[in-house]
Design a protein around this motif. Structure first.
Motif, short mmCIF file in Angstrom:
data_model
loop_
_atom_site.label_atom_id
_atom_site.label_comp_id
_atom_site.label_asym_id
_atom_site.label_seq_id
_atom_site.Cartn_x
_atom_site.Cartn_y
_atom_site.Cartn_z
N THR A 175 -4.81 6.37 -2.06
CA THR A 175 -4.17 5.16 -1.54
C THR A 175 -4.24 4.07 -2.59
OG1 THR A 175 -4.71 5.69 0.75
CG2 THR A 175 -4.18 3.40 0.26
N THR A 205 -3.44 0.22 -3.57
CA THR A 205 -3.21 -1.10 -2.98
C THR A 205 -2.91 -2.10 -4.09
OG1 THR A 205 -4.70 -0.64 -1.13
CG2 THR A 205 -4.16 -2.95 -1.55
N ASP A 210 -4.52 13.02 -3.26
CA ASP A 210 -3.79 11.87 -2.72
C ASP A 210 -4.70 10.65 -2.73
OD1 ASP A 210 -1.49 13.28 -2.31
OD2 ASP A 210 -1.88 13.72 -0.21
N THR A 243 0.84 -1.19 0.00
CA THR A 243 0.00 0.00 0.00
C THR A 243 0.89 1.24 0.00
OG1 THR A 243 -0.16 0.06 2.43
CG2 THR A 243 -1.89 -1.13 1.25
N THR A 244 0.48 2.24 -0.75
CA THR A 244 1.20 3.50 -0.80
C THR A 244 0.23 4.59 -1.16
OG1 THR A 244 3.19 4.60 -1.68
CG2 THR A 244 1.84 3.35 -3.24
N THR A 245 0.66 5.83 -1.00
CA THR A 245 -0.17 6.98 -1.35
C THR A 245 0.46 7.70 -2.53
OG1 THR A 245 -0.93 7.26 0.93
CG2 THR A 245 -1.20 9.13 -0.55
#
Length: 252
Positions: free
Chosen positions: A199, A201, A197, A188-190
């Motif tokens: 997220t 996955t 922004d 997971t990252t933004t």
């Protein structure tokens, strides 16, 4: 003066036996808890490396070429990714006759995305580059994080996963490693998309051994919140000869 002798199990009364067994179980539970807490991010990463082939085998990988089918919004199309380790990463996806290209190198990046109004090769923004530049490495920011100047933190266990948070400047990615297989099954990252922004996955599954002998995921799903991409890998070629010029941005 007589020496003290601890009571044997034979001389303990039933009540004392129950207390003694309870204490032993408590000590064992505390010991296991301390052992679990003693694990570090590096311990989990090392087990992940062993699970996918081992340090020596991974060190021999110079390039990875992947041929897959992508599904997005009810449309299927061919997709390829080319990784020249430490040098460049290029993905090409054809959706309904429109080709999307995304490239990262050790110096910058560019893209072609007709769906975003960019039919010509266009340099990506610095924020976008910083968020995706680790695509040129095996394991992205997870492997060799210290050499890149990143920080790793083992978070509390999440279900059957060991989450490892990698902080690279202002970019944070959390990798979820299965506690039984020690394979990576989620990231997971933004990311910033159209000024917001989001997220992102990524779920990885169906690991198979390549002809080279390492394990790779053959099913990859990416969830951007408002839309999803699904990749089913058809083949993976390790150490294919790659022309570095494919990472150069063509002139308009």
């Amino acid at each position: 003066m007589s020496k003290f002798k601890p009571p044997s199990f034979e001389t303990l009364k039933p009540k004392d036996m129950k207390i003694t067994k309870f204490c032993l179980l408590l000590i064992a539970a505390v010991s296991l808890n301390f052992a679990a807490k003693a694990q570090t991010a590096d311990d989990i990463i090392a087990k992940f490396v062993d699970a996918i082939g081992g340090k020596d085998k991974l060190a021999q990988i110079k390039s990875v070429y992947t041929d897959a089918t992508v599904s997005v919004m009810g449309q299927d199309g061919p997709s390829t990714t080319t990784l020249l380790v430490g040098k460049g990463y290029r993905s090409e996806t054809d959706i309904n006759g429109s080709k999307i290209i995304q490239v990262y190198t050790d110096k910058g990046g560019w893209s072609v995305n007709p769906f975003a109004g960019s039919a010509d090769p266009t340099p990506i923004s610095d924020d976008q580059y910083q968020a995706g530049k680790d695509a040129i490495w095996l394991g992205r920011s997870l492997l060799g994080y210290a050499a890149k100047g990143y920080k790793a933190e083992l978070l509390p266990k999440d279900g059957n996963n060991y989450p490892i948070k990698i902080t690279a400047g202002k970019d944070v990615t959390t990798y979820y490693i299965d506690a039984n297989t020690f394979l990576l099954n989620k990231m997971t990252t933004t990311q910033s998309m159209q000024g917001q922004d989001v997220t992102v996955t990524t779920t990885l599954a169906n690991y198979k051994k390549t002809d080279f002998g390492d394990l790779e995921p053959y099913k990859i799903d990416i969830d951007f919140g408002q839309f999803q991409l699904g990749f089913v890998v058809k083949s993976i070629t390790i150490n294919k000869d790659i022309d570095p010029k494919i990472f150069d941005m063509p002139a308009k």
